[in-house]
Design an enzyme around this catalytic site. Structure first.
Site, PDB file in Angstrom:
ATOM      1  N   HIS A  42     -11.385   2.706  -2.868  1.00 14.50           N
ATOM      2  CA  HIS A  42     -11.057   1.312  -2.592  1.00 14.50           C
ATOM      3  C   HIS A  42     -10.547   0.667  -3.885  1.00 14.50           C
ATOM      4  O   HIS A  42     -11.113   0.853  -4.953  1.00 14.50           O
ATOM      5  CB  HIS A  42     -12.302   0.582  -2.086  1.00 14.50           C
ATOM      6  CG  HIS A  42     -12.011  -0.759  -1.506  1.00 14.50           C
ATOM      7  ND1 HIS A  42     -11.487  -0.919  -0.248  1.00 14.50           N
ATOM      8  CD2 HIS A  42     -12.171  -2.012  -2.009  1.00 14.50           C
ATOM      9  CE1 HIS A  42     -11.340  -2.209   0.015  1.00 14.50           C
ATOM     10  NE2 HIS A  42     -11.738  -2.889  -1.045  1.00 14.50           N
ATOM     11  N   SER A  46      -7.799  -5.657   1.159  1.00 11.55           N
ATOM     12  CA  SER A  46      -9.251  -5.697   1.353  1.00 11.55           C
ATOM     13  C   SER A  46      -9.628  -6.882   2.258  1.00 11.55           C
ATOM     14  O   SER A  46      -9.212  -6.940   3.403  1.00 11.55           O
ATOM     15  CB  SER A  46      -9.945  -5.745  -0.004  1.00 11.55           C
ATOM     16  OG  SER A  46     -11.318  -5.477   0.127  1.00 11.55           O
ATOM     17  N   ASP A  68     -12.631   5.925   0.667  1.00 14.34           N
ATOM     18  CA  ASP A  68     -12.853   4.490   0.881  1.00 14.34           C
ATOM     19  C   ASP A  68     -13.670   4.343   2.154  1.00 14.34           C
ATOM     20  O   ASP A  68     -13.349   4.952   3.188  1.00 14.34           O
ATOM     21  CB  ASP A  68     -11.497   3.782   1.026  1.00 14.34           C
ATOM     22  CG  ASP A  68     -11.598   2.262   1.040  1.00 14.34           C
ATOM     23  OD1 ASP A  68     -12.653   1.724   1.429  1.00 14.34           O
ATOM     24  OD2 ASP A  68     -10.600   1.614   0.678  1.00 14.34           O
TER      25      ASP A  68
END
Length: 310
Positions: A278, A152, A248
């Site tokens: 995600h 991320s 995502d």
């Protein structure tokens, strides 16, 4: 037909999401979110850990108790949208990698936005990596086998760090491992505009980038080592792994970045997981998360010239 995010979430993940807390990142909620994301160090009997505080940053070092001489290194940057988290939050994953791969894992404590916007977090990551490489003898690691990795926001920092490292003519890195990375602040892709996605929404993504870039956000004054998708030159980067889910908001920028790396002659492996949201590794008991874990461990083992069974 327009995409509708929740409609194509993996059924196992969808079941796991029932009752899952709503991660709505915003400035007023940040103190509470930070208090819940300051993880404590984890330990394991077969993994040695020690903490280092350099002049610039704090580092956690994890290594197998029984390791080969001069093992390879995975230098890790945690996620958290640039605004939450600490270097201990992925200890469980790093301990597994130490065990499976016979490597040393080093996790860096970088400053958080918005109090410390770009380039401060990236500067911290670079300082930590430089310390590891320059103190290889003391750390008893192989300076020629250092790879960088993150998920991320940590994936954004890893991709940015790879560019800086290349541009400063440092010794080549072994690889960059990018797990559903934040790469583009502009919100230009179809997936970046999807509404109703769990865990990491388009609104949270915008908040993270705005916190990190400040007044530069979505302007033309954003360098490539701030938002890697904006970089114009990708050649010369290390071997790359990118993993992302179809549900995502970062999906398309990850796919686009992988394609550009391929066109630039960078050995690149891309995995797109159907129905994965995600942060889907949080749902470790789902089939798609288990598949992704095997893919990651297999690729990392190959970068270290090893074989692993997960």
């Amino acid at each position: 037909m327009a995409e509708t995010g929740p409609a194509w979430i993996d059924p196992e993940i969808g079941e796991s999401l029932r009752g899952f807390p709503d991660f709505d990142f915003s400035l007023d909620k940040l103190p509470a979110m930070r208090s819940g994301s300051m993880f404590e160090p984890q330990s394991a009997p077969d993994i040695e850990r020690f903490e280092l505080t350099t002049d610039d940053v704090a580092l956690s070092v994890l290594r197998p108790v029984e390791s080969a001489a001069e093992p390879p290194v995975l230098f890790w940057m945690h996620g958290g949208g640039m605004v939450i988290g600490n270097r201990h939050m992925d200890d469980a994953r790093l301990i597994e990698w130490c065990r499976w791969l016979g490597c040393v894992c080093v996790s860096v404590e970088y400053r958080l936005a918005p109090e410390s916007p770009y380039p401060a977090p990236l500067d911290d990551c670079e300082a930590g990596l430089r310390f590891v490489v320059e103190h290889a003898d003391e750390l008893e690691i192989n300076p020629q086998q250092v790879g960088i990795a993150g998920r991320s926001a940590g994936g954004a920092l890893a991709a940015s760090l790879a560019m800086r490292w290349r541009d400063n003519a440092n010794a080549p890195l072994a690889f960059q491992y990018l797990e559903y990375p934040m790469l583009d602040d502009r919100g230009l892709t179809a997936s970046s505009r999807l509404e109703g996605l769990p865990v990491w929404t388009r609104e949270s993504n915008a908040f993270g980038w705005r916190s990190y870039l400040g007044d530069r956000y979505r302007t033309e004054d954003v360098p490539g080592d701030a938002a890697p998708a904006r970089a114009t030159e990708l050649s010369g980067l290390p071997s790359t792994f990118i993993g992302v889910g179809t549900a995502d908001c970062l999906r398309d920028e990850s796919i686009n970045f992988a394609a550009r790396l391929c066109r630039s002659g960078v050995p690149t492996e891309l995995h797109v997981y159907a129905g994965a949201v995600h942060g889907f590794d949080m749902f470790a008991d789902t089939a798609v998360a288990r598949t992704a874990a095997r893919d990651s461990a297999d690729w990392l083992a190959r970068q270290f010239g090893r074989r692993t069974v997960v």
